[in-house]
Design a protein around this motif. Structure first.
Motif, PDB file in Angstrom:
ATOM      1  N   CYS A  20       0.829  -1.207   0.000  1.00  0.00           N
ATOM      2  CA  CYS A  20       0.000   0.000   0.000  1.00  0.00           C
ATOM      3  C   CYS A  20       0.863   1.256   0.000  1.00  0.00           C
ATOM      4  CB  CYS A  20      -0.937  -0.002   1.205  1.00  0.00           C
ATOM      5  SG  CYS A  20      -2.267  -1.217   1.080  1.00  0.00           S
ATOM      6  N   TYR A  21       1.986   1.209   0.705  1.00  0.00           N
ATOM      7  CA  TYR A  21       2.870   2.370   0.733  1.00  0.00           C
ATOM      8  C   TYR A  21       3.434   2.659  -0.656  1.00  0.00           C
ATOM      9  CZ  TYR A  21       6.355   5.749   2.139  1.00  0.00           C
ATOM     10  OH  TYR A  21       7.091   6.900   2.260  1.00  0.00           O
ATOM     11  N   ALA A  22       3.666   1.612  -1.451  1.00  0.00           N
ATOM     12  CA  ALA A  22       4.156   1.821  -2.814  1.00  0.00           C
ATOM     13  C   ALA A  22       3.146   2.643  -3.616  1.00  0.00           C
ATOM     14  CB  ALA A  22       4.427   0.477  -3.496  1.00  0.00           C
ATOM     15  N   PHE A  23       1.858   2.348  -3.436  1.00  0.00           N
ATOM     16  CA  PHE A  23       0.823   3.135  -4.107  1.00  0.00           C
ATOM     17  C   PHE A  23       0.783   4.557  -3.555  1.00  0.00           C
ATOM     18  CE2 PHE A  23      -0.385  -0.911  -5.690  1.00  0.00           C
ATOM     19  CZ  PHE A  23      -1.182  -0.686  -6.798  1.00  0.00           C
ATOM     20  N   TRP A  24       0.919   4.695  -2.250  1.00  0.00           N
ATOM     21  CA  TRP A  24       0.950   6.011  -1.603  1.00  0.00           C
ATOM     22  C   TRP A  24       2.116   6.839  -2.162  1.00  0.00           C
ATOM     23  CZ3 TRP A  24      -2.085   8.288   2.266  1.00  0.00           C
ATOM     24  CH2 TRP A  24      -1.553   9.435   2.850  1.00  0.00           C
ATOM     25  N   ALA A  25       3.275   6.186  -2.259  1.00  0.00           N
ATOM     26  CA  ALA A  25       4.466   6.890  -2.763  1.00  0.00           C
ATOM     27  C   ALA A  25       4.251   7.368  -4.194  1.00  0.00           C
ATOM     28  CB  ALA A  25       5.689   5.972  -2.681  1.00  0.00           C
ATOM     29  N   TRP A  26       3.611   6.543  -5.008  1.00  0.00           N
ATOM     30  CA  TRP A  26       3.358   6.928  -6.396  1.00  0.00           C
ATOM     31  C   TRP A  26       2.346   8.071  -6.484  1.00  0.00           C
ATOM     32  CZ3 TRP A  26      -1.273   5.112  -9.203  1.00  0.00           C
ATOM     33  CH2 TRP A  26      -1.310   5.589 -10.516  1.00  0.00           C
ATOM     34  N   LEU A  27       1.229   7.939  -5.778  1.00  0.00           N
ATOM     35  CA  LEU A  27       0.170   8.937  -5.902  1.00  0.00           C
ATOM     36  C   LEU A  27       0.378  10.189  -5.057  1.00  0.00           C
ATOM     37  CD1 LEU A  27      -3.039   6.732  -6.023  1.00  0.00           C
ATOM     38  CD2 LEU A  27      -2.182   8.255  -7.809  1.00  0.00           C
ATOM     39  N   ARG A  28       0.932  10.035  -3.876  1.00  0.00           N
ATOM     40  CA  ARG A  28       1.009  11.168  -2.954  1.00  0.00           C
ATOM     41  C   ARG A  28       2.391  11.784  -2.842  1.00  0.00           C
ATOM     42  NH1 ARG A  28      -3.369  11.085   0.892  1.00  0.00           N
ATOM     43  NH2 ARG A  28      -2.516  13.089   1.510  1.00  0.00           N
ATOM     44  N   LEU A  29       3.427  10.999  -3.159  1.00  0.00           N
ATOM     45  CA  LEU A  29       4.792  11.499  -3.003  1.00  0.00           C
ATOM     46  C   LEU A  29       5.488  11.733  -4.342  1.00  0.00           C
ATOM     47  CD1 LEU A  29       5.947   9.246  -0.011  1.00  0.00           C
ATOM     48  CD2 LEU A  29       4.923  11.535   0.073  1.00  0.00           C
ATOM     49  N   GLY A  30       4.771  11.496  -5.435  1.00  0.00           N
ATOM     50  CA  GLY A  30       5.324  11.763  -6.759  1.00  0.00           C
ATOM     51  C   GLY A  30       6.395  10.795  -7.230  1.00  0.00           C
ATOM     52  N   ARG A  31       6.414   9.585  -6.676  1.00  0.00           N
ATOM     53  CA  ARG A  31       7.399   8.595  -7.118  1.00  0.00           C
ATOM     54  C   ARG A  31       7.001   8.045  -8.483  1.00  0.00           C
ATOM     55  NH1 ARG A  31       8.969  10.408  -2.752  1.00  0.00           N
ATOM     56  NH2 ARG A  31      10.263   9.306  -1.279  1.00  0.00           N
ATOM     57  N   SER A  32       7.916   7.337  -9.104  1.00  0.00           N
ATOM     58  CA  SER A  32       7.712   6.742 -10.417  1.00  0.00           C
ATOM     59  C   SER A  32       6.560   5.735 -10.401  1.00  0.00           C
ATOM     60  CB  SER A  32       9.001   6.022 -10.845  1.00  0.00           C
ATOM     61  OG  SER A  32       8.768   5.172 -11.933  1.00  0.00           O
ATOM     62  N   VAL A  33       5.916   5.597 -11.550  1.00  0.00           N
ATOM     63  CA  VAL A  33       4.856   4.605 -11.706  1.00  0.00           C
ATOM     64  C   VAL A  33       5.398   3.188 -11.481  1.00  0.00           C
ATOM     65  CG1 VAL A  33       5.105   4.314 -14.199  1.00  0.00           C
ATOM     66  CG2 VAL A  33       2.857   3.996 -13.139  1.00  0.00           C
ATOM     67  N   TRP A  34       6.701   3.010 -11.620  1.00  0.00           N
ATOM     68  CA  TRP A  34       7.313   1.698 -11.412  1.00  0.00           C
ATOM     69  C   TRP A  34       7.209   1.224  -9.965  1.00  0.00           C
ATOM     70  CZ3 TRP A  34       7.778  -1.256 -15.346  1.00  0.00           C
ATOM     71  CH2 TRP A  34       7.951  -0.700 -16.604  1.00  0.00           C
ATOM     72  N   TRP A  35       6.905   2.111  -9.052  1.00  0.00           N
ATOM     73  CA  TRP A  35       6.668   1.712  -7.664  1.00  0.00           C
ATOM     74  C   TRP A  35       5.470   0.766  -7.572  1.00  0.00           C
ATOM     75  CZ3 TRP A  35       8.277   3.500  -2.552  1.00  0.00           C
ATOM     76  CH2 TRP A  35       9.495   4.160  -2.571  1.00  0.00           C
ATOM     77  N   LEU A  36       4.594   0.817  -8.573  1.00  0.00           N
ATOM     78  CA  LEU A  36       3.406  -0.033  -8.551  1.00  0.00           C
ATOM     79  C   LEU A  36       3.729  -1.512  -8.768  1.00  0.00           C
ATOM     80  CD1 LEU A  36       0.876   2.172 -10.509  1.00  0.00           C
ATOM     81  CD2 LEU A  36       1.195   1.970  -8.040  1.00  0.00           C
ATOM     82  N   VAL A  37       4.816  -1.799  -9.456  1.00  0.00           N
ATOM     83  CA  VAL A  37       5.163  -3.197  -9.727  1.00  0.00           C
ATOM     84  C   VAL A  37       5.451  -3.960  -8.427  1.00  0.00           C
ATOM     85  CG1 VAL A  37       6.781  -4.734 -10.909  1.00  0.00           C
ATOM     86  CG2 VAL A  37       5.913  -2.689 -12.075  1.00  0.00           C
ATOM     87  N   PRO A  38       6.385  -3.512  -7.595  1.00  0.00           N
ATOM     88  CA  PRO A  38       6.562  -4.232  -6.327  1.00  0.00           C
ATOM     89  C   PRO A  38       5.338  -4.082  -5.420  1.00  0.00           C
ATOM     90  CG  PRO A  38       7.959  -2.287  -6.375  1.00  0.00           C
ATOM     91  CD  PRO A  38       7.367  -2.438  -7.745  1.00  0.00           C
ATOM     92  N   GLY A  39       4.644  -2.955  -5.536  1.00  0.00           N
ATOM     93  CA  GLY A  39       3.442  -2.767  -4.728  1.00  0.00           C
ATOM     94  C   GLY A  39       2.404  -3.838  -5.000  1.00  0.00           C
TER      95      GLY A  39
END
Length: 108
Positions: free
Chosen positions: A18-37
């Motif tokens: 869930c944090y990987a999704f948070w990082a992508w949507l709320r912290l502006g991280r790369s969409v690639w964070w969704l893969v391990p998420g």
């Protein structure tokens, strides 16, 4: 007592996923964070099926208390926000409830 380590592993996988999704949507991280998420969320679901329980709903209900405590540990360790006394009190109540659900006597 394999349930406790499974619940803890499931909680870590769910929170990290869930944090990987948070990082992508709320912290502006790369969409690639969704893969391990997504992989971590699938691992979470698989781990919960390994818990020794005859009913999925009971396993999930008991897991809720473990998740709350794990989320507060994540809050402190990963986000640097120390849980306050109300967080600790609430988590304690939840763990007691989870233990009652998981270990309460059941009719044979």
């Amino acid at each position: 007592m394999l349930s406790a380590p499974l619940y803890l592993a499931a909680a870590l996988a769910e929170i990290a996923g869930c944090y990987a999704f948070w990082a992508w949507l709320r912290l502006g991280r790369s969409v690639w964070w969704l893969v391990p998420g997504m992989a971590l969320l699938a691992l979470f679901a698989w781990l919960l099926t390994r818990v020794d329980s005859e009913a999925a709903g009971r396993a999930y209900a008991a897991y809720g208390g473990v998740y709350i405590v794990s989320a507060l540990a994540w809050l402190w360790a990963a986000e640097g926000v120390r849980p306050d006394r109300w967080d600790v009190a609430g988590a304690t109540i939840c763990l007691i409830g989870a233990a009652v659900i998981l270990y309460g006597p059941r009719p044979a």
